[in-house]
Each structure stands twice: as C-alpha cells, then as structure tokens.
Design a protein around this motif. Structure first.
Motif, PDB file in Angstrom:
ATOM      1  N   THR A  51       0.779  -0.979  -0.039  1.00  0.00           N
ATOM      2  CA  THR A  51      -0.061   0.100  -0.042  1.00  0.00           C
ATOM      3  C   THR A  51       0.763   1.318  -0.036  1.00  0.00           C
ATOM      4  N   LEU A  55       0.853   4.249  -2.964  1.00  0.00           N
ATOM      5  CA  LEU A  55       0.735   5.782  -2.635  1.00  0.00           C
ATOM      6  C   LEU A  55       1.911   6.385  -3.074  1.00  0.00           C
ATOM      7  N   GLU A  59       1.764   9.679  -5.394  1.00  0.00           N
ATOM      8  CA  GLU A  59       2.246  10.697  -4.926  1.00  0.00           C
ATOM      9  C   GLU A  59       3.264  11.485  -5.992  1.00  0.00           C
ATOM     10  N   LEU A  69      -0.621  14.935  -2.672  1.00  0.00           N
ATOM     11  CA  LEU A  69      -1.926  13.760  -2.222  1.00  0.00           C
ATOM     12  C   LEU A  69      -3.125  14.821  -1.573  1.00  0.00           C
ATOM     13  N   THR A  75     -10.161   8.209  -4.939  1.00  0.00           N
ATOM     14  CA  THR A  75      -9.145   6.940  -5.118  1.00  0.00           C
ATOM     15  C   THR A  75     -10.073   5.896  -5.261  1.00  0.00           C
ATOM     16  N   TYR A  92      -3.150   3.687   4.297  1.00  0.00           N
ATOM     17  CA  TYR A  92      -3.674   4.526   3.593  1.00  0.00           C
ATOM     18  C   TYR A  92      -4.151   6.054   4.302  1.00  0.00           C
TER      19      TYR A  92
END
Length: 126
Positions: A51, A55, A59, A69, A75, A92
């Motif tokens: 995860t 992310l 980013e 972000l 999302t 997250y």
C-alpha cells in the motif's frame, strides 16, 4: 487539451497506458501497483508495504505536476483479498490524514502481476 504524464520517480507503464493523463487542472492516474520506480515488484511484501509503495507512486506522479496528495478528490482501491482491508486502511490513513478523498475499495479476482493491491487516483490541482 489532454496530455500524458511520465515521471522517472514512479514506475514506468508496463503496457499500453500512461502513468497518468492531465486535462487542465484534472489529473487521472493509472492504477499504481506496488512497483518501485526501478521496477521491483513488491508482490511478496505485506499489504501495508505494498500500500505504501502504491501511494508513493501516486504521490510522485502528482508531485511531477506540482500537485500533492492533498489534491486527490477520489481513489479507487483494488484488493486481492478484502480481508486485507484493515491493514491497507491503516497505512492509507497515514497518507491522507483528517480530510481524506472519497474512496471506493473493492475485492477483485486478481490484481495484475500477483500483487495484493492497486490504487488509482483522480486529483484537481490549482
């Protein structure tokens, strides 16, 4: 007018798609797998680590267009196993803080390349 986004700070597209597209202030990323910018697939890593990498890729794409972000409106998260939701959600939450974007999270038959997760985003920059 639409244009494609490509940054070396995120993994290169592995098929017939772009890392992201932009039209005006709207950025739409492709689904980001847990691939490092060098192309290493973290498919054996825990969901939390996968995860985090997904992310970080989202980013990096946004930063390449002077975004962040904080600009993410929505999302979509694809999980190989919905039982991984809590582990995914913990990481997250660290990325999005107190004003997270709208989100859909669904279990799918198989995430590409044997990964446990894929994340795509829609963002609006100023």
């Amino acid at each position: 007018m639409k244009r494609t986004i490509s940054t070396s700070d995120a993994p290169a597209a592995v098929g017939a798609y772009s890392q992201a597209t932009i039209n005006g202030d709207l950025i739409v990323t492709a689904g980001q797998l847990p691939l490092t910018p060098d192309g290493e697939l973290l498919d054996d890593a825990p969901v939390a680590e996968q995860t985090k990498q997904c992310l970080e890729n989202v980013e990096a794409i946004l930063v390449s267009e002077d975004g962040s972000l904080d600009d993410v409106l929505k999302t979509t998260v694809f999980l190989n196993d919905i039982d991984d939701f809590e582990e995914f959600n913990e990481v997250y939450s660290e990325f999005f803080g107190e004003e997270p974007p709208a989100r859909s999270a669904v279990e799918v038959g198989n995430v590409p390349k044997g990964a446990a997760i894929e994340i795509e985003a829609i963002a609006m920059t100023d």
